[in-house]
Enzyme design. Structure first.
Site, PDB file in Angstrom:
ATOM      1  N   CYS A 109       0.860  -1.173   0.000  1.00 17.95           N
ATOM      2  CA  CYS A 109       0.000   0.000   0.000  1.00 17.95           C
ATOM      3  C   CYS A 109       0.903   1.233   0.000  1.00 17.95           C
ATOM      4  O   CYS A 109       1.992   1.196  -0.553  1.00 17.95           O
ATOM      5  CB  CYS A 109      -0.963  -0.014   1.187  1.00 17.95           C
ATOM      6  SG  CYS A 109      -0.135  -0.133   2.783  1.00 17.95           S
ATOM      7  N   HIS A 117      36.560  -5.324  11.316  1.00 13.46           N
ATOM      8  CA  HIS A 117      37.275  -5.766  10.111  1.00 13.46           C
ATOM      9  C   HIS A 117      38.519  -6.530  10.550  1.00 13.46           C
ATOM     10  O   HIS A 117      39.465  -5.953  11.102  1.00 13.46           O
ATOM     11  CB  HIS A 117      37.654  -4.551   9.260  1.00 13.46           C
ATOM     12  CG  HIS A 117      38.090  -4.900   7.868  1.00 13.46           C
ATOM     13  ND1 HIS A 117      39.298  -5.470   7.581  1.00 13.46           N
ATOM     14  CD2 HIS A 117      37.434  -4.765   6.679  1.00 13.46           C
ATOM     15  CE1 HIS A 117      39.400  -5.666   6.274  1.00 13.46           C
ATOM     16  NE2 HIS A 117      38.275  -5.248   5.703  1.00 13.46           N
TER      17      HIS A 117
END
Length: 640
Positions: free
Chosen positions: A27, A562
């Site tokens: 919607c 990392h």
């Protein structure tokens, strides 16, 4: 990668994968999934995902609230994830067995109206602004400009039965083109000519079902009616048409089904629709309209108060779909709707509350949420305001409902009526102009009512709003301001994800990390090959190679861990992930294992940066001053 490709992939994964999806629609702000098993969906992870406002489970649907970009995300899911927006018929039917009667009704209405809602609103806006332009004499009522605008605005509404036949066919599993032919028959131009002549006789004279008969079919009277802009007849006709089509599909030989099934279907369904189904559906529409008007007439102000107060709650749970057809039916049958339109002040009350919070809050994250939520709310799209700002602060959501109730009561008191189903928010005002008389009183009164709803929401919240206090301990820090005042600010402490020697970020042998381009933080030279979660969080990114992981903590810090430099070149060798993207993890939970010595032997540094990538969202990011650290010891403090 396309803009929403990753978000689309993450959403499908977190709802349980495409094999768990029965169907998907959308919607204005929500992706509406039907899932085989909602228990397989990772709701908490979805709620925490960047790009997702919240998740609502209601009406047999799993609703993922996206916001204004929902159409783009929906298109990306269909394009890249192998999901059919129409869903699978057999699985859909199977899923409905566990749905309540109310859920089935909401599912039916939303399935039929959702696909046309955008164009329906657009055409209504054009009609509304055309009426506004002619009522103010900006455009000559009978001039070419008004005529062209009238064609653009009226075309959709006049042929609405064809549009609803299409969406109903997808819902009831009927051949789309056969269904559209049935819808086209309802608005076939020759019907109006036949109805313009003298009637042969009249049936049900003196009752609300009185019907002049202008023609017969095989000696049976045909009760012709004006179906242009009607809502119920096309839906009911396709419901029966689908059953007739399935019957012929079972009994007609396979070799001739291609043309004989539609041949027989149309020969049966169209006459049946014009003689019985259509008239009965129109009468039913009049009864629904009469019932709605009767409720309204009992006490217009109380009706408006109730609908206004609860409209936002209805929207949250998808229950407003039960009222949308009533509004459309009233406009089709009576030319206007005075009842459901009382919802109109709700969005203005909501943004009144949001503006008050925006002006009072010192929380930069909340301010960043409130600004786009306020702008969207001006145009009637309130999900960002509800789910991002007011609902998490329940008291203020309740106060917005008070403002909406006042607005609804005033709309009813002023007898504001909706003549055209059109735009939301400020674009809805022209829909209150009576096109028959060009009377603009309804528009002015609608403006007054919505302004009052806005003012009530704002004035109830502005004097009392305070940023939520945090509990003392790890989440509260005392600081001294320049003028000597001591105040508390919110903070979050992140523990070390690995054990080892602490390395200043400036000493990391990679400029992207050392210069702080990717965010502030610290690095660690690992003494053992384990990475654990530095806080309760959601895994937002996990590289296939396992050398890096992205997290968002439950308090909003976005982290990147990392492992080593250039270790992506190892292509996953020496790394083992224990979680997957989208997982919710607890502080201290094992995320990744890696072989420190083998990575070093391969020629790669193992120094591991731990970064807060949304550093700009914080007042400060303070790393530890210790020279070495053990897993789960305090490493970084982020200060809001």
């Amino acid at each position: 990668m396309r803009k929403y490709e990753q978000l689309a992939a993450d959403i499908v994964k977190l709802v349980g994968g495409k094999e768990n999806v029965i169907s998907l629609a959308h919607c204005i702000t929500r992706l509406r999934f039907k899932l085989k098993d909602e228990g397989k969906a990772q709701t908490d992870a979805l709620k925490a995902h960047d790009g997702v406002v919240t998740v609502i489970q209601s009406g047999g649907q799993y609703q993922v609230v996206i916001g204004n970009a929902v159409g783009d995300v929906y298109d990306e899911i269909l394009a890249s994830q192998g999901i059919n927006g129409a869903g699978a018929a057999a699985e859909d039917d199977e899923a409905k067995k566990d749905m309540s009667l109310l859920d089935r009704f909401i599912d039916l209405i939303s399935s039929v109206f959702q696909p046309v809602l955008g164009v329906l609103a657009a055409a209504g806006m054009i009609k509304g602004f055309t009426v506004l332009l002619t009522a103010t004499d900006i455009v000559a009522p009978k001039g070419g400009t008004a005529q062209m605008l009238g064609i653009i605005g009226d075309a959709f509404f006049y042929f609405l039965p064809i549009m609803l036949a299409y969406t109903s066919a997808k819902k009831f599993k009927m051949n789309i083109f056969s269904a559209m032919t049935v819808g086209a028959a309802l608005v076939y131009p020759s019907l109006a000519k036949i109805m313009g002549g003298e009637p042969m006789y009249t049936l049900f004279a003196g009752t609300i079902f009185e019907s002049p008969v202008h023609t017969e079919f095989l000696g049976i009277p045909v009760l012709l009616m004006n179906y242009a802009s009607s809502v119920i007849p096309a839906i009911v006709a396709i419901y029966f048409g689908a059953k007739v089509e399935r019957f012929f599909a079972r009994v007609i030989p396979t070799k001739v089904k291609g043309f004989f099934v539609p041949f027989c279907t149309l020969l049966v369904v169209i006459p049946l629709t014009l003689m019985a189904v259509g008239p009965v559906a129109m009468w039913a529409g009049k009864l629904v309209g009469a019932a709605a008007m009767a409720i309204y007439s009992l006490s217009p102000v109380l009706s408006g108060l109730f609908i206004g107060a609860f409209w936002q709650v209805f929207v949250m749970f998808g229950l407003h779909w039960g009222l949308v057809p009533v509004m459309l039916n009233n406009v089709a049958v009576y030319g206007n709707d005075p009842l459901v339109v009382t919802y109109f002040g709700a969005s203005f009350a909501q943004i009144g509350v949001v503006l008050a919070i925006l002006l009072r809050t010192k929380d930069q994250n909340l301010r960043s949420l409130s600004i786009p939520a306020f702008i969207s709310g001006i145009f009637g799209v309130t999900e960002p305001a509800i789910y991002g700002v007011t609902l998490p602060r329940k008291k203020y959501f309740a106060l917005s409902c008070v403002g909406a109730a006042v607005g609804g009561a005033l709309i009813a008191f002023f007898d504001v009526r909706l003549y055209i189903f059109g735009g939301l928010g400020i674009f809805g005002y022209p829909c209150f102009i009576d096109p028959a008389t060009n009377n603009m009183a309804g528009m002015y009164n609608g403006m007054i009512a919505s302004a009052v709803a806005f003012a009530v929401g704002f004035l109830l919240v502005f004097p009392i709003y305070r940023d939520q206090k945090v509990e003392a301990g790890d989440t509260e820090l005392s600081v001294t301001t320049e003028n000597g005042e001591t105040k508390s600010v919110e903070r979050e402490i992140l523990v070390a994800p690995v054990s080892g020697k602490v390395v200043p970020l400036a000493n990391v042998p990679d400029e992207a990390f050392s210069a702080g381009v990717l965010g502030e933080g610290i690095a660690i030279e690992p003494s053992e090959g384990r990475v654990v979660a530095p806080a309760d969080a959601t895994v937002t990114t996990l590289f296939p190679t396992g050398h890096a992981i992205g997290l968002i903590t439950d308090k909003g810090a976005e982290l990147l861990i990392h492992i080593g430099m250039d270790t992506v070149k190892l292509e996953g060798k020496y790394f083992k992930a224990h979680v997957k993207q989208g997982d919710k993890v607890k502080k201290g939970q094992l995320l990744i294992e890696f072989d420190v010595e083998k990575i070093k032997e391969a020629g790669y540094p193992v120094v591991t940066p731990v970064l807060v990538t949304n550093t700009a969202s914080y007042l400060d990011v303070v790393p530890t001053e210790a020279g070495s650290i053990q897993e789960k010891e305090n490493l970084i403090t982020v200060v809001a």
